[in-house]
Design a protein around this motif. Structure first.
Motif, PDB file in Angstrom:
ATOM      1  N   TYR A  71       1.986   6.716 -48.696  1.00  0.00           N
ATOM      2  CA  TYR A  71       2.520   6.181 -49.949  1.00  0.00           C
ATOM      3  C   TYR A  71       3.792   6.934 -50.333  1.00  0.00           C
ATOM      4  O   TYR A  71       3.840   8.161 -50.233  1.00  0.00           O
ATOM      5  CB  TYR A  71       1.534   6.360 -51.115  1.00  0.00           C
ATOM      6  CG  TYR A  71       0.261   5.566 -51.038  1.00  0.00           C
ATOM      7  CD1 TYR A  71       0.156   4.329 -51.675  1.00  0.00           C
ATOM      8  CD2 TYR A  71      -0.856   6.061 -50.362  1.00  0.00           C
ATOM      9  CE1 TYR A  71      -1.035   3.616 -51.631  1.00  0.00           C
ATOM     10  CE2 TYR A  71      -2.039   5.345 -50.304  1.00  0.00           C
ATOM     11  CZ  TYR A  71      -2.126   4.116 -50.942  1.00  0.00           C
ATOM     12  OH  TYR A  71      -3.299   3.403 -50.894  1.00  0.00           O
ATOM     13  N   SER A 110       1.985   6.246 -57.606  1.00  0.00           N
ATOM     14  CA  SER A 110       1.926   6.157 -59.065  1.00  0.00           C
ATOM     15  C   SER A 110       1.525   4.754 -59.509  1.00  0.00           C
ATOM     16  O   SER A 110       0.735   4.584 -60.446  1.00  0.00           O
ATOM     17  CB  SER A 110       3.281   6.545 -59.657  1.00  0.00           C
ATOM     18  OG  SER A 110       3.275   6.429 -61.058  1.00  0.00           O
ATOM     19  N   SER A 111       2.055   3.741 -58.831  1.00  0.00           N
ATOM     20  CA  SER A 111       1.734   2.361 -59.177  1.00  0.00           C
ATOM     21  C   SER A 111       0.251   2.077 -58.987  1.00  0.00           C
ATOM     22  O   SER A 111      -0.394   1.433 -59.831  1.00  0.00           O
ATOM     23  CB  SER A 111       2.567   1.406 -58.330  1.00  0.00           C
ATOM     24  OG  SER A 111       2.265   0.066 -58.651  1.00  0.00           O
ATOM     25  N   GLU A 130       2.817  -7.019 -61.263  1.00  0.00           N
ATOM     26  CA  GLU A 130       2.358  -5.638 -61.138  1.00  0.00           C
ATOM     27  C   GLU A 130       2.728  -4.816 -62.372  1.00  0.00           C
ATOM     28  O   GLU A 130       1.968  -3.947 -62.808  1.00  0.00           O
ATOM     29  CB  GLU A 130       2.949  -5.012 -59.880  1.00  0.00           C
ATOM     30  CG  GLU A 130       2.174  -3.810 -59.382  1.00  0.00           C
ATOM     31  CD  GLU A 130       2.619  -3.375 -57.993  1.00  0.00           C
ATOM     32  OE1 GLU A 130       3.639  -2.662 -57.917  1.00  0.00           O
ATOM     33  OE2 GLU A 130       1.955  -3.745 -57.019  1.00  0.00           O
ATOM     34  N   ASP A 131       3.903  -5.072 -62.949  1.00  0.00           N
ATOM     35  CA  ASP A 131       4.297  -4.387 -64.182  1.00  0.00           C
ATOM     36  C   ASP A 131       3.250  -4.608 -65.270  1.00  0.00           C
ATOM     37  O   ASP A 131       2.821  -3.666 -65.945  1.00  0.00           O
ATOM     38  CB  ASP A 131       5.643  -4.908 -64.688  1.00  0.00           C
ATOM     39  CG  ASP A 131       6.805  -4.525 -63.797  1.00  0.00           C
ATOM     40  OD1 ASP A 131       6.728  -3.472 -63.145  1.00  0.00           O
ATOM     41  OD2 ASP A 131       7.792  -5.294 -63.758  1.00  0.00           O
ATOM     42  N   ARG A 138      -0.145  -2.901 -64.435  1.00  0.00           N
ATOM     43  CA  ARG A 138      -0.119  -1.453 -64.692  1.00  0.00           C
ATOM     44  C   ARG A 138      -0.223  -1.172 -66.185  1.00  0.00           C
ATOM     45  O   ARG A 138      -0.986  -0.313 -66.620  1.00  0.00           O
ATOM     46  CB  ARG A 138       1.177  -0.833 -64.151  1.00  0.00           C
ATOM     47  CG  ARG A 138       1.214  -0.620 -62.662  1.00  0.00           C
ATOM     48  CD  ARG A 138       2.307   0.362 -62.269  1.00  0.00           C
ATOM     49  NE  ARG A 138       3.630  -0.087 -62.688  1.00  0.00           N
ATOM     50  CZ  ARG A 138       4.474  -0.733 -61.902  1.00  0.00           C
ATOM     51  NH1 ARG A 138       4.127  -1.022 -60.655  1.00  0.00           N
ATOM     52  NH2 ARG A 138       5.660  -1.092 -62.337  1.00  0.00           N
ATOM     53  N   LYS A 191       7.390   6.893 -62.284  1.00  0.00           N
ATOM     54  CA  LYS A 191       8.145   6.851 -61.037  1.00  0.00           C
ATOM     55  C   LYS A 191       8.493   5.442 -60.573  1.00  0.00           C
ATOM     56  O   LYS A 191       9.227   5.285 -59.598  1.00  0.00           O
ATOM     57  CB  LYS A 191       7.361   7.586 -59.949  1.00  0.00           C
ATOM     58  CG  LYS A 191       7.279   9.080 -60.209  1.00  0.00           C
ATOM     59  CD  LYS A 191       6.616   9.833 -59.080  1.00  0.00           C
ATOM     60  CE  LYS A 191       6.669  11.332 -59.330  1.00  0.00           C
ATOM     61  NZ  LYS A 191       6.042  12.104 -58.256  1.00  0.00           N
ATOM     62  N   ASN A 192       7.983   4.435 -61.250  1.00  0.00           N
ATOM     63  CA  ASN A 192       8.357   3.064 -60.896  1.00  0.00           C
ATOM     64  C   ASN A 192       9.410   2.490 -61.841  1.00  0.00           C
ATOM     65  O   ASN A 192       9.731   1.306 -61.772  1.00  0.00           O
ATOM     66  CB  ASN A 192       7.112   2.168 -60.889  1.00  0.00           C
ATOM     67  CG  ASN A 192       6.219   2.460 -59.695  1.00  0.00           C
ATOM     68  OD1 ASN A 192       6.521   2.062 -58.578  1.00  0.00           O
ATOM     69  ND2 ASN A 192       5.136   3.196 -59.925  1.00  0.00           N
ATOM     70  N   SER A 193       9.939   3.330 -62.714  1.00  0.00           N
ATOM     71  CA  SER A 193      10.926   2.849 -63.673  1.00  0.00           C
ATOM     72  C   SER A 193      12.314   2.778 -63.051  1.00  0.00           C
ATOM     73  O   SER A 193      12.614   3.426 -62.044  1.00  0.00           O
ATOM     74  CB  SER A 193      10.967   3.775 -64.894  1.00  0.00           C
ATOM     75  OG  SER A 193      11.479   5.043 -64.538  1.00  0.00           O
ATOM     76  N   LYS A 216      14.332   5.593 -60.481  1.00  0.00           N
ATOM     77  CA  LYS A 216      14.921   5.160 -59.204  1.00  0.00           C
ATOM     78  C   LYS A 216      16.417   5.423 -59.153  1.00  0.00           C
ATOM     79  O   LYS A 216      16.944   5.961 -58.168  1.00  0.00           O
ATOM     80  CB  LYS A 216      14.653   3.658 -59.009  1.00  0.00           C
ATOM     81  CG  LYS A 216      15.344   3.046 -57.779  1.00  0.00           C
ATOM     82  CD  LYS A 216      15.034   1.572 -57.642  1.00  0.00           C
ATOM     83  CE  LYS A 216      15.703   0.729 -58.703  1.00  0.00           C
ATOM     84  NZ  LYS A 216      17.157   0.555 -58.451  1.00  0.00           N
ATOM     85  N   GLU A 236       6.333   6.638 -55.686  1.00  0.00           N
ATOM     86  CA  GLU A 236       6.376   5.473 -56.580  1.00  0.00           C
ATOM     87  C   GLU A 236       5.176   4.557 -56.347  1.00  0.00           C
ATOM     88  O   GLU A 236       4.524   4.102 -57.292  1.00  0.00           O
ATOM     89  CB  GLU A 236       7.678   4.694 -56.369  1.00  0.00           C
ATOM     90  CG  GLU A 236       8.935   5.443 -56.774  1.00  0.00           C
ATOM     91  CD  GLU A 236       9.511   6.285 -55.653  1.00  0.00           C
ATOM     92  OE1 GLU A 236      10.697   6.627 -55.728  1.00  0.00           O
ATOM     93  OE2 GLU A 236       8.789   6.616 -54.678  1.00  0.00           O
ATOM     94  N   ALA A 237       4.877   4.290 -55.072  1.00  0.00           N
ATOM     95  CA  ALA A 237       3.749   3.424 -54.754  1.00  0.00           C
ATOM     96  C   ALA A 237       2.431   4.071 -55.167  1.00  0.00           C
ATOM     97  O   ALA A 237       1.516   3.406 -55.680  1.00  0.00           O
ATOM     98  CB  ALA A 237       3.741   3.108 -53.264  1.00  0.00           C
TER      99      ALA A 237
END
Length: 949
Positions: A567, A573-574, A375-376, A379, A311-313, A317, A570-571
């Motif tokens: 949250y 999931s991160s 952060e990438d 993770r 979900k952060n990809s 988005k 996305e947040a």
């Protein structure tokens, strides 16, 4: 942070065992502290065989893996699929092991086995109780050294049909099943070892003969091209002695040189397409990348994650969250010779793939401005550490890892290098590989469109494979000679099993909170993880009183995976990814479940996120709209899949109108369309209660430790939830055949059965599972041996009872060759009738007792297995000694009891037979059978009746 890397390695060339054996210890790796390492000893035999031994006495099991460094990449042009075909032949007997005996011997020993083939290697493996180690090694050595004289033309032909059935089931009859085949064909030059897939082409399978098979064996199956890896409850000295005995005298085969990497090279974009029996147009872009283990592999993995995973990809988005497509993803896949960076988009119906390509290219380009964040990397590295640790949860996982590392890196301890590569990835590395392999680089762009919708392709095809020239590969098949081992012992005698180690079920603790939540757990410290499984009773069955809202349990569970009050999804999931943890909410027929996995060191933070997920869902309208649309599209898509049609129509017939089990758990188009966001909120509020829930905990944590961390569950408000009572399924007056037409289906799907009984651990339900073992519950069962091994009609056929707290069906099923559809129905019914009439043989009875009785050693090894065992105890209110009672029943059950169960619970004259297939190919033969045929549509509604002929 990843765990500190450290290890102790002893290198030596000392001789182990008898002087003439010349088995040399190459190295010994031990574990120091909490480092991530798999301890092992590595040896080399005089004939070139590599032996790796991993000692682990945590469970009384042993896993034996024999990996040959040969896969489809070693095949010749025009003989594709041969490595995989040969894998099948390795189970068809050898000099001292009869046809079908390999499966039977391992099953009789309480073990499980299989083999797999990929581009670069073939492996064969068994997991058996540790007292059966010698039997496993005897079997593997016999087919390594004594195969060819047992190969017959009949066996060859039957297995050729089985492989063709496998291709039909997994490729030709599966939506998008040819994507990988067409991509490979058009990505690599003609003759490249990766330009065809492992399954091969039908015309090539039809072309090969027995001599081709024998030459393949002689060229590639020598001990010098193999690694034997043994792990589990063993002593290295004992393993060495047995491996020397059974493998040491097998002569070495021809020398095998490693192949050099051969990355694909493209000069421009290659557009290709095909039409398939699908609902959603699909676009697949494939860029050439380097091979596994290359210095750029980890950076490309990070790039794929940023662009198209989770979900952060960027894809999520830009494309998925905004409902511009059903899904979009990216991955970097690597093999020994080359890699492929794949990007896939599943479009909504009737959407043009040119638009999809434009969306993908714009999102890919966005990476340049977005870049790589700290952060990438955090993770990626945390998830990678967690994944590596979880691979080590079972002996088979550890053995497979050691075998793979040795085969492709000549270093069983490659896990250390893998960690270093992961730890060392920088932002600059990720940007560099993007520029080097993706930005502005050509790719193969495949469009898959529904039949008759060619206008939806991204661009017209512009590439055809040039077959006038081929990649030059060495000719490997000259001067091959079959030389058998000369032994000082009799290989025809099956080894006698050693003393069995007593198997004990896991010790566990139980607790019950004041709000009614039941807890059960066990401490397991083999890996530093904790697994939790929260089960909330009800699920799909809660819609029994209102079928008009069927599918709401599934939709509600999906909503709980989205935004919370604090949250965004996305947040959330991160945060999970940074911990290397997972929390997943799902729903089934009888329950909603929440699965949690965490490294022990990150458990507190993971539990805080679990509390947020469970008790503070946001239930946002945009999330609801997106998930509802996806669920409706999924329902519509079922009509393209023969397996789904067969199962859904079968359930509708079994349970009848107005029964909740006649409706799929994801609902119908009508029911899901009617569901509102308020319905979901009310379902959650009314049915998520501790009074109907239980929590299973397995991991590296004590009862006191974990109960002290569950205050948030103690505050869970209780409410009264009533689970609807079961409704009796309608009786079946007589057996009829129900047919659903699926034009152009490569195979037919068959389901046969009736609604039987609920689960119980020590009554008739358990006893019928013992009865069914010989009929259709094992590889060597009558049904599978008949339809697969004797007739070659199918890739696999089975039967079984499927009860839960509620009555479930007895079902016999298979996907079969279209031209063998009617014959398969005949054979199914013949076996069921014969078993009902005459029951089990004494030999089958003893085989069943041995197989099931000795399999206990494999039941409690992994956290997942332990959780399943404990969950069953709570779900069915079982006592710990129920396992002992089952063992007592197993040991004492007689042929007469089994025969009586077969007569009672196999009502062959009162079953439904469902067939989904191509009417123009199969109906004429079906009409010759002695059944009334009722034709149905894909929803199970009548469309006509065909009289018996």
């Amino acid at each position: 942070m990843l765990q500190k890397i450290g290890l102790s390695i002893v290198l030596t060339a000392s001789v182990v065992g008898a002087a003439d054996a010349q088995t040399k210890l190459v190295e010994k790796v031990t574990k120091k502290g909490d480092e991530l390492v798999i301890p092992y000893e590595k040896y080399k035999l005089a004939n070139g065989l590599t032996l790796i031994v991993h000692e682990d006495h945590s469970d009384p099991v042993v896993h034996v893996d024999v990996t040959y460094h040969v896969g489809s990449a070693r095949e010749e042009v025009g003989k594709s699929g041969f490595a995989h075909f040969f894998e099948h032949m390795m189970f068809q007997g050898s000099d001292n092991v009869a046809d079908e005996e390999h499966f039977k011997v391992v099953s009789d020993a309480g073990g499980t086995l299989n083999g797999t083939t990929n581009r670069d290697r073939t492996n064969y493996f068994e997991t058996v109780p540790s007292n059966q180690l010698e039997t496993a090694l005897w079997l593997e050595a016999d087919r390594m050294g004594f195969l060819l004289d047992a190969v017959t033309q009949k066996k060859f032909e039957v297995q050729r049909e089985t492989v063709k059935n496998e291709r039909g089931q997994n490729y030709d009859n599966r939506p998008y099943g040819l994507v990988y085949e067409l991509t490979s064909k058009n990505l690599y030059p003609y003759g490249h070892p990766y330009s065809w897939t492992t399954i091969g082409y039908l015309e090539d399978l039809n072309r090969v003969n027995v001599n081709d098979l024998k030459n393949f064996f002689l060229r590639w199956y020598g001990p010098n091209n193999a690694t034997v890896t043994v792990g589990g409850d063993v002593k290295p000295a004992e393993v060495i002695k047995l491996v020397e005995k059974y493998f040491g005298s097998i002569p070495a085969g021809p020398a095998v040189e490693d192949m050099k990497p051969m990355m694909a090279q493209l000069e421009k974009d290659r557009y290709i397409s095909y039409e398939d029996n699908v609902r959603f147009p699909m676009l697949r872009m494939t860029f050439p990348t380097p091979e596994s283990g290359h210095k750029d592999e980890a950076a490309l993995d990070v790039l794929a994650e940023i662009i198209g995973q989770g979900k952060n990809s960027i894809f999520y988005k830009n494309i998925v969250k905004d409902q511009k497509a059903l899904s979009a993803s990216a991955s970097n896949s690597t093999s020994e010779l080359a890699g492929e960076f794949g990007i896939s988009l599943m479009a909504f119906p009737n959407k043009n793939l040119a638009e999809a390509e434009d969306m993908l290219r714009k999102s890919i380009a966005e990476f340049e401005t977005r870049g790589v964040t700290d952060e990438d990397l955090q993770r990626f590295k945390a998830s990678a550490e967690s994944n590596l640790i979880n691979r080590l949860a079972s002996v088979s996982g550890k053995v497979s890892q050691l075998a793979s590392y040795e085969t492709f890196r000549n270093n069983p301890n490659e896990i250390q290098e893998e960690l270093r590569r992961i730890q060392g990835v920088t932002k600059a590395d990720v940007m560099r590989v993007y520029n080097q392999y993706i930005k502005g680089k050509p790719s193969v762009i495949l469009s898959v469109v529904p039949k008759g919708k060619k206008e939806l392709v991204a661009k017209a095809d512009n590439y055809t494979v040039d077959t006038s020239k081929s990649v030059a590969m060495p000719q490997e098949y000259g001067n091959l000679k079959y030389t058998k081992a000369v032994d000082t012992f009799d290989r025809s005698k099956r080894p006698v099993a050693g003393q069995a180690t007593a198997v004990t079920v896991p010790n566990y603790y139980t607790a019950k909170l004041k709000n009614g939540l039941e807890i059960i757990g066990t401490k397991s410290d083999e890996i530093p993880t904790v697994t939790m499984q929260l089960t909330i009773a009800g699920g799909h069955r809660l819609s029994a009183a209102n079928l008009g809202k069927a599918g709401i349990a599934s939709l509600t569970a999906s909503m709980l995976n989205e935004d919370t009050e604090n949250y965004t999804s996305e947040a959330f999931s991160s945060e999970l990814d940074k911990l290397g943890s997972s929390i997943r909410v799902g729903s089934g027929t009888d329950e909603t479940f929440i699965m949690v996995t965490s490294l022990k060191k990150n458990l507190d933070k993971t539990l805080a996120l679990l509390e947020e997920r469970m008790f503070r869902p946001k239930f946002a309208q945009d999330d609801f709209d997106r998930l509802k649309k996806q669920q409706l599209e999924g329902i519509a898509n079922q009509s393209t899949q023969p397996t789904a049609i067969a199962s859904n129509v079968y359930s509708k017939l079994l349970f009848g109108d107005n029964h909740i089990m006649a409706v799929p758990a994801y609902g119908t188009t009508e029911s899901v369309t009617s569901i509102t966001l308020d319905d979901v909120k009310q379902f959650y509020k009314a049915n998520y209660s501790p009074t109907v829930s239980n929590l299973v905990i397995v991991g590296d944590i004590t009862e006191k430790e974990i109960l002290g961390k569950l205050d948030f569950l103690k505050k869970w408000d209780k409410k009264k939830v009533t689970i609807p009572a079961d409704v009796k399924a309608p009786a079946i007056a007589k057996t009829k055949l129900y047919f659903v037409d699926k034009p152009d289906a490569a195979q037919s799907e068959i389901r046969i059965g009736y609604v039987a009984m609920p689960y119980d651990a020590t009554g008739d339900y358990y006893k019928t599972s013992l009865m069914n073992f010989a009929l259709g519950g094992a590889f060597n069962s009558r049904i599978n041996l008949n339809l697969r091994e004797d007739k070659g009609y199918t890739y696999g056929a089975r039967s079984g009872f499927g009860g839960s707290k509620f009555a479930g069906p007895f079902t016999a099923s298979a996907g079969v060759r279209a031209d063998a559809t009617a014959a398969s129905v005949v054979e199914f019914m013949k076996e069921i009738n014969e078993f009902k009439k005459n029951g089990i043989t004494e030999a089958e009875l003893q085989f069943m007792k041995n197989s099931i009785g000795q399999s206990d050693a494999r039941k409690y090894e992994t956290p997942g297995q332990k959780a399943g065992f404990l969950g069953r105890i709570l779900e069915y209110d079982l006592k710990k000694d129920y396992v002992n009672k089952q063992t007592d029943i197993l040991n004492k059950i007689t042929k007469q009891e089994i025969d009586a169960l077969a007569a009672k619970y196999l009502p062959a004259d009162n079953m439904h037979i469902v067939v989904v297939g191509d009417k123009k190919k199969v109906m004429a033969d079906l009409q010759k059978l002695n059944y009334e045929i009722v034709e149905l549509d894909a929803n199970g509604n009548p469309v006509g009746t065909s009289s018996v002929k």
